[in-house]
Design an enzyme around this catalytic site. Structure first.
Site, PDB file in Angstrom:
ATOM      1  N   GLU A 153       0.807  -1.228   0.000  1.00 30.02           N
ATOM      2  CA  GLU A 153       0.000   0.000   0.000  1.00 30.02           C
ATOM      3  C   GLU A 153       0.839   1.277   0.000  1.00 30.02           C
ATOM      4  O   GLU A 153       0.593   2.198   0.772  1.00 30.02           O
ATOM      5  CB  GLU A 153      -0.982  -0.027   1.193  1.00 30.02           C
ATOM      6  CG  GLU A 153      -1.895  -1.233   1.146  1.00 30.02           C
ATOM      7  CD  GLU A 153      -2.773  -1.423   2.374  1.00 30.02           C
ATOM      8  OE1 GLU A 153      -2.825  -0.525   3.229  1.00 30.02           O
ATOM      9  OE2 GLU A 153      -3.412  -2.482   2.477  1.00 30.02           O
ATOM     10  N   GLU A 259      -5.349 -11.226  -1.342  1.00 33.82           N
ATOM     11  CA  GLU A 259      -6.168 -11.085  -0.113  1.00 33.82           C
ATOM     12  C   GLU A 259      -7.659 -11.168  -0.456  1.00 33.82           C
ATOM     13  O   GLU A 259      -8.465 -10.362   0.017  1.00 33.82           O
ATOM     14  CB  GLU A 259      -5.878  -9.740   0.574  1.00 33.82           C
ATOM     15  CG  GLU A 259      -4.430  -9.505   0.882  1.00 33.82           C
ATOM     16  CD  GLU A 259      -4.151  -8.222   1.658  1.00 33.82           C
ATOM     17  OE1 GLU A 259      -5.098  -7.600   2.166  1.00 33.82           O
ATOM     18  OE2 GLU A 259      -2.975  -7.853   1.754  1.00 33.82           O
TER      19      GLU A 259
END
Ligand code: G3I
Length: 356
Positions: A153, A259
């Protein structure tokens, strides 16, 4: 005689059908897949729950620690490392022939407060810490961890800009280059990923990511793959997912759906930011979710060349344990297994798509 033969034939056909049905039933997801199927786990919980463990062993051949390999878990204070759970998890993975995926080396939300405090005051210290941490960590598990989310991220939630974190503010975008280089030096055979969310739906963010990858490659930074977290919602269009995965695959890098889960409700990407549109899970919703899971596999197989398919990993695999409920404070049903750890239609649809 003829009639007897007919009965025999019908009987045999019936038996073969039953046997093959049982055989397919007894095969887990990993057994029917041409690429690894993984799951995030909370190791303490897995150890303590026999049913959860059985499902995990039967269905998955790749494992990611949901939190136990983050910086705040591994280096909770300046004085010591906490390798205990990582060691246990790796031993478990080896016993059960599962690939270990390391999540994650550098992530703003994984950075403990003590690092933030020291790092903000002392650039040189942070620079050295980054190097030492990665060398110690990746070096310790050299040859045991197959791949790492080296940077997680690093882009803002929306759009394609670099995320303004401790790492970026103090070291500039160079922290990304350095993290990949250190990880590669510590374990030259480990696969090194950049991992992010919403890149399957936000094409501006995807563009930012692709520009970053281009830059990294032009500077010979050893990046091996892109992780699409793929926390998706039922109404994210398949066409958009197909487009973004295709664009990413064109880089030639490995593609990891890292994920995966599929929710019905909405959220604003922040803690406690859930919006409860659906209060109950109906049969229709279960079927629609199954179709969405099936499409996701089909898209992955269609647009990501075989040699770039690093695998599909779920972020928790039961509606009982999903992070979605805890994090966004909503009810939802994003997984393949329900609250009682029983298979949902999504499980069978996902499996069927893997088999096809
Ligand atoms: O361990 C404490 C426990 O002692 C305490 O009782 C409890 C009270 O809230 O908190 C527990 O820690 C929580 C931990 O999860 C374990 O449940 C933390 O507060 C909480 O922040 C932490 O959340 C995790 C989050 O990352 C932050 O690390 C989620 O479980 C985990 O699913 C989530 O995973 C991230 C990926 O790493 C990156 N991509 C997005 C994904 C979802 O946010």
């Amino acid at each position: 005689m003829k009639r007897y033969f007919c009965y025999m034939l019908i009987g045999c056909t019936f038996l073969v059908t039953i046997l093959s049905f049982n055989f397919l039933e007894s095969q887990g997801l990993k057994d029917v897949s041409s690429f690894p199927i993984g799951t995030a786990i909370n190791f303490d919980q897995l150890k303590a729950d026999a049913k959860l463990k059985k499902i995990q062993i039967e269905n998955f051949n790749s494992i990611t620690a949901e939190n136990d390999m983050k910086m705040y878990s591994v280096k909770p204070n300046e004085k010591e490392y906490n390798w205990d759970k990582v060691d246990q998890m790796i031993a478990y993975a080896q016993r059960n022939k599962q690939r270990v995926f390391g999540h994650t080396l550098v992530w703003h939300s994984g950075t403990p407060d003590w690092v933030k405090e020291k790092g903000r005051k002392d650039t040189l210290w942070l620079d050295n810490f980054l190097k030492e941490y990665i060398f110690d960590y990746v070096g310790r598990y050299k040859g045991k961890v197959d791949g790492w989310d080296v940077v997680n991220e690093g882009l803002e939630t929306k759009g394609g800009d670099y995320r303004k974190t401790l790492w970026y503010d103090v070291l500039g975008k160079n922290y990304i280059y350095k993290a990949f280089r250190y990880a590669h030096q510590a374990d030259p055979s480990a696969k090194l990923f950049y991992n992010d969310f919403n890149i399957e739906r936000d094409t501006l963010k995807l563009r930012g990511l692709l520009n970053m990858v281009k830059e990294l490659k032009s500077e010979n930074v050893p990046i091996s793959g892109i992780g699409f977290q793929m926390h998706i919602r039922m109404d994210i269009p398949d066409e958009v997912i197909e487009y973004t995965l295709k664009m990413a695959a064109e880089t030639g890098l490995l593609i990891h759906l890292s994920e995966v889960d599929i929710i019905f409700n909405e959220h604003d990407d922040t803690r406690n930011g859930g919006i409860q549109n659906f209060n109950e899970l109906t049969e229709e919703m279960k079927i629609a979710q199954a179709k969405k899971y099936e499409s996701l596999v089909n898209i992955y197989k269609k647009v990501v060349p075989k040699e770039q398919q690093y695998g599909i990993t779920f972020w928790d695999f039961t509606d009982r344990d999903t992070w979605i409920k805890r994090f966004f404070k909503i009810k939802d049903w994003p997984c393949l297994f329900d609250e009682n750890l029983e298979t949902k239609p999504a499980y069978y649809a996902f499996k069927k798509a893997l088999q096809n």
